[in-house]
Design an enzyme around this catalytic site. Structure first.
Site, PDB file in Angstrom:
ATOM      1  N   TYR A  75      51.604  40.673  59.316  1.00 39.82           N
ATOM      2  CA  TYR A  75      52.276  40.032  58.177  1.00 39.82           C
ATOM      3  C   TYR A  75      52.370  38.533  58.425  1.00 39.82           C
ATOM      4  O   TYR A  75      52.677  38.110  59.530  1.00 39.82           O
ATOM      5  CB  TYR A  75      53.687  40.616  57.975  1.00 39.82           C
ATOM      6  CG  TYR A  75      53.791  41.285  56.633  1.00 39.82           C
ATOM      7  CD1 TYR A  75      53.688  40.524  55.466  1.00 39.82           C
ATOM      8  CD2 TYR A  75      53.926  42.658  56.515  1.00 39.82           C
ATOM      9  CE1 TYR A  75      53.721  41.123  54.223  1.00 39.82           C
ATOM     10  CE2 TYR A  75      53.967  43.266  55.271  1.00 39.82           C
ATOM     11  CZ  TYR A  75      53.861  42.493  54.128  1.00 39.82           C
ATOM     12  OH  TYR A  75      53.890  43.082  52.909  1.00 39.82           O
ATOM     13  N   GLU A  77      53.578  36.048  55.711  1.00 37.40           N
ATOM     14  CA  GLU A  77      54.103  35.331  54.543  1.00 37.40           C
ATOM     15  C   GLU A  77      54.490  33.905  54.911  1.00 37.40           C
ATOM     16  O   GLU A  77      55.002  33.671  56.005  1.00 37.40           O
ATOM     17  CB  GLU A  77      55.375  36.033  54.053  1.00 37.40           C
ATOM     18  CG  GLU A  77      55.183  36.782  52.763  1.00 37.40           C
ATOM     19  CD  GLU A  77      56.430  37.555  52.410  1.00 37.40           C
ATOM     20  OE1 GLU A  77      57.504  36.955  52.325  1.00 37.40           O
ATOM     21  OE2 GLU A  77      56.297  38.788  52.228  1.00 37.40           O
ATOM     22  N   ASP A 252      38.248  26.666  36.492  1.00 33.53           N
ATOM     23  CA  ASP A 252      38.040  27.943  37.164  1.00 33.53           C
ATOM     24  C   ASP A 252      36.542  28.047  37.463  1.00 33.53           C
ATOM     25  O   ASP A 252      35.739  28.335  36.582  1.00 33.53           O
ATOM     26  CB  ASP A 252      38.505  29.070  36.233  1.00 33.53           C
ATOM     27  CG  ASP A 252      38.290  30.455  36.824  1.00 33.53           C
ATOM     28  OD1 ASP A 252      37.666  30.556  37.897  1.00 33.53           O
ATOM     29  OD2 ASP A 252      38.750  31.436  36.202  1.00 33.53           O
ATOM     30  N   THR A 281      36.780  32.314  42.986  1.00 33.64           N
ATOM     31  CA  THR A 281      36.639  33.501  43.820  1.00 33.64           C
ATOM     32  C   THR A 281      35.826  33.044  45.027  1.00 33.64           C
ATOM     33  O   THR A 281      35.218  31.969  45.011  1.00 33.64           O
ATOM     34  CB  THR A 281      35.830  34.615  43.128  1.00 33.64           C
ATOM     35  OG1 THR A 281      34.530  34.113  42.829  1.00 33.64           O
ATOM     36  CG2 THR A 281      36.505  35.086  41.854  1.00 33.64           C
ATOM     37  N   LYS A 284      31.503  35.543  44.743  1.00 34.32           N
ATOM     38  CA  LYS A 284      30.416  35.515  43.757  1.00 34.32           C
ATOM     39  C   LYS A 284      29.294  34.630  44.315  1.00 34.32           C
ATOM     40  O   LYS A 284      28.809  34.909  45.401  1.00 34.32           O
ATOM     41  CB  LYS A 284      30.959  35.076  42.411  1.00 34.32           C
ATOM     42  CG  LYS A 284      31.986  36.093  41.866  1.00 34.32           C
ATOM     43  CD  LYS A 284      32.509  35.751  40.485  1.00 34.32           C
ATOM     44  CE  LYS A 284      33.557  36.755  40.059  1.00 34.32           C
ATOM     45  NZ  LYS A 284      34.125  36.457  38.735  1.00 34.32           N
ATOM     46  N   ARG A 290      35.452  39.296  49.400  1.00 34.85           N
ATOM     47  CA  ARG A 290      36.142  39.431  48.114  1.00 34.85           C
ATOM     48  C   ARG A 290      37.491  38.724  48.221  1.00 34.85           C
ATOM     49  O   ARG A 290      38.340  39.121  49.013  1.00 34.85           O
ATOM     50  CB  ARG A 290      36.326  40.924  47.869  1.00 34.85           C
ATOM     51  CG  ARG A 290      36.770  41.368  46.519  1.00 34.85           C
ATOM     52  CD  ARG A 290      36.271  42.779  46.253  1.00 34.85           C
ATOM     53  NE  ARG A 290      34.854  42.712  45.960  1.00 34.85           N
ATOM     54  CZ  ARG A 290      34.341  42.411  44.779  1.00 34.85           C
ATOM     55  NH1 ARG A 290      35.129  42.202  43.744  1.00 34.85           N
ATOM     56  NH2 ARG A 290      33.044  42.327  44.609  1.00 34.85           N
TER      57      ARG A 290
HETATM   58  C1  LIG Z   1      35.344  36.823  38.173  1.00 38.63           C
HETATM   59  C2  LIG Z   1      36.236  35.830  37.554  1.00 38.63           C
HETATM   60  C3  LIG Z   1      37.620  35.870  37.786  1.00 38.63           C
HETATM   61  C4  LIG Z   1      38.294  37.026  38.469  1.00 38.63           C
HETATM   62  O1  LIG Z   1      37.993  37.226  39.780  1.00 38.63           O
HETATM   63  P1  LIG Z   1      38.550  38.531  40.557  1.00 38.63           P
HETATM   64  O2  LIG Z   1      38.266  38.236  41.969  1.00 38.63           O
HETATM   65  O3  LIG Z   1      37.807  39.687  40.015  1.00 38.63           O
HETATM   66  O4  LIG Z   1      40.015  38.637  40.292  1.00 38.63           O
HETATM   67  C5  LIG Z   1      38.388  34.846  37.280  1.00 38.63           C
HETATM   68  N1  LIG Z   1      37.833  33.856  36.574  1.00 38.63           N
HETATM   69  C6  LIG Z   1      36.520  33.808  36.288  1.00 38.63           C
HETATM   70  C7  LIG Z   1      35.976  32.668  35.492  1.00 38.63           C
HETATM   71  C8  LIG Z   1      35.682  34.791  36.768  1.00 38.63           C
HETATM   72  O5  LIG Z   1      34.374  34.763  36.473  1.00 38.63           O
END
Ligand SMILES: *Cc1c(COP(=O)(O)O)cnc(C)c1O
Length: 489
Positions: A75, A77, A252, A281, A284, A290
């Site tokens: 843990y 936090e 994002d 993320t 990707k 992940r």
């Molecule tokens: C994939 C994605 C997310 C979410 O990501 P997770 O790891 O699945 O929660 C958020 N914003 C955008 C633009 C994405 O393409």
């Protein structure tokens, strides 16, 4: 740094890793054989399908291995050096290394590497912006001594301080994400949201319209970024718009972080250089574990660090360690070459599709995404095309297109991306072959008619033998680009 990727592992390492994984799966199998078996099967399935899902990738073996350790048992936090639990010095080390790599790689003032996913990163970012900009009134403002003195009206006022905040983001059918303020998502309840779209003629983001909406609606937050838009965004222009209306610019970059890390998107296209807050993320195009991450200017550093425990559960030490490893990989020239190949391959795929008569949203791509209008091209819904492709060993996902005639469930589009197969070593010639296989499968697919004689939106038929023929051809192509070569379970 020795290079170990989904496409390259030196034979000696491959042998050692094979025996390590075999031993691991043996001890897992002694406890729950079905999990060991599914884990073996998953590798086999991933090896034998054309993974074209734009949000997926193949992490390197060092990244995968880092996730399976005892850091999971700790843990931690709080933040680096300020934990609510004792004995966090090793978590401090891995979190610091991940944050340091992230700051240096992206040129950010501050990096918060605790978010468990992209959605969690966005939630953390929104909370950061609200806590930074919206003052919570003190009890004295209501003439109250304790919370018991607050009337219903006082509570409504308090709630509205947060709920009345406004945000704008890209509409879902133009490629925005559910967490960019859409009703069913918590972000749509935290903010009063309006969306901007793309130009109906060209399919490109219309900056004039974004500016118009911003002037009229005066949002606290302008969210830029996307999940299914096949073009680049000029973040310098988004910054100008934000400055004109005094909004916070949040980007994002979940989908295209690998292209930012790999310096394919630079200058006006580099989100970190222009935004106040950037979320992402890590799994990707960035090709890590992940997880999620938030990059901020110094102004927001103190607020974002309160993500856990305000909106996030305890940090995952094993995942932060894997983020550190993945970010170290992303700082190499090899990764920059990889990122450039993602974009080059995406163009080759677009050309291969268009020369075979496929209509693409925006008539092409300049990132890692191709968005096929399968309704105009083949008379299929996205759902039918996605299923027919899956039957043929080609893994994609259906996606809305702007002003979609088939709605958000069936859709008229299929989204495909190049990051995963580029990790396996595919180049432009292979992606031309992928285009050919997609067109072969979809040309042989027809919508099934319903009992009343109408065209169905879900069911379809594929001409005899075509799915198998495409599947075999895909497998042959994949055979030349083994996934984790030498890894034998
Ligand atoms: C994939 C994605 C997310 C979410 O990501 P997770 O790891 O699945 O929660 C958020 N914003 C955008 C633009 C994405 O393409």
């Amino acid at each position: 740094m020795s290079e170990s990727t989904a496409a390259h592992i030196d034979p000696e390492t491959a042998q050692k890793v094979s025996s390590a994984y075999r031993s691991m799966l043996d001890i897992i199998g002694e406890v729950e054989p079905r999990v060991a078996q599914a884990t073996r099967q998953e590798l086999d399935d991933q090896r034998h399908s054309l993974k074209l899902i734009a949000s997926e990738n193949y992490a390197s073996l060092p990244v995968l291995a880092t996730m399976g350790t005892w850091f999971s048992d700790k843990y931690a936090e709080g933040t680096i050096g300020h934990r609510f639990y004792a004995g966090c010095q090793n978590v401090d080390t891995v979190e610091s290394v991940a944050a340091e790599h992230a700051r240096e790689l992206f040129g950010a003032d501050h990096a918060y590497v605790q978010p468990h996913s992209g959605i969690d990163a966005n939630l953390t970012a929104y909370w950061t912006i609200l806590s930074h900009h919206v003052e919570t009134p003190g009890l004295e403002e209501f003439g109250a001594r304790t919370v018991n003195d607050l009337t219903q009206d006082d509570w409504d006022t308090l709630r509205r301080r947060f709920n009345d905040q406004r945000a704008i983001g890209m509409s879902l059918d133009a490629g925005g994400h559910l967490t960019h303020g859409f009703r069913p998502n918590i972000s749509g309840k935290m903010f009063d949201q309006r969306s901007y779209g793309t130009d109906p003629e060209t399919g490109y983001l219309d900056y004039g319209k974004v500016a118009e909406l911003a002037r009229e609606f005066k949002p606290l937050v302008i969210v830029a970024g996307y999940s299914a838009y096949p073009r680049r965004v000029n973040f310098a222009k988004m910054r100008e718009i934000a400055d004109e209306v005094g909004a916070v610019l949040m980007v994002d970059m979940a989908h295209f972080a690998g292209l930012v890390a790999g310096k394919v998107f630079t200058g006006d296209e580099d989100p970190v250089a222009h935004a106040d807050i950037v979320t992402t993320t890590t799994h990707k195009s960035l090709r890590g574990p992940r997880g999620g991450m938030v990059l901020t200017t110094n102004e927001y550093a103190g607020d974002v660090d309160r993500g856990c425990p305000m909106v996030l559960g305890g940090p995952l030490g094993h995942i932060m360690a894997a983020k550190a490893v993945a970010l170290a990989e992303a700082r190499t020239q090899a990764f920059r070459d990889y990122a450039q190949r993602i974009a080059d391959n995406s163009k080759a795929l677009a050309e291969g599709l268009m020369k075979r008569g496929v209509k693409l949203v925006t008539d092409g791509t300049d990132n890692h995404i191709n968005l096929l209008d399968v309704f105009s091209s083949f008379g299929l819904t996205g759902r039918q095309a996605e299923s027919a492709l899956l039957d043929s060993g080609v893994v994609t996902n259906r996606n809305s297109i702007p002003a979609d005639p088939n709605g958000a469930w069936y859709t008229s589009g299929v989204r495909i991306g190049t990051p995963a197969l580029t990790s396996r070593g595919f180049g432009p010639d292979e992606f031309d072959r992928v285009a050919e296989l997609i067109v072969t499968a979809l040309s042989a697919t027809t919508p099934a008619t319903t009992a009343s004689g109408k065209r169905g939106k879900a069911k379809y038929t594929i001409a005899d033998g075509v799915a198998q023929q495409v599947h075999d051809a895909a497998d042959e192509l994949l055979g030349n680009f083994p996934l984790y070569p030498g890894l034998e379970l």
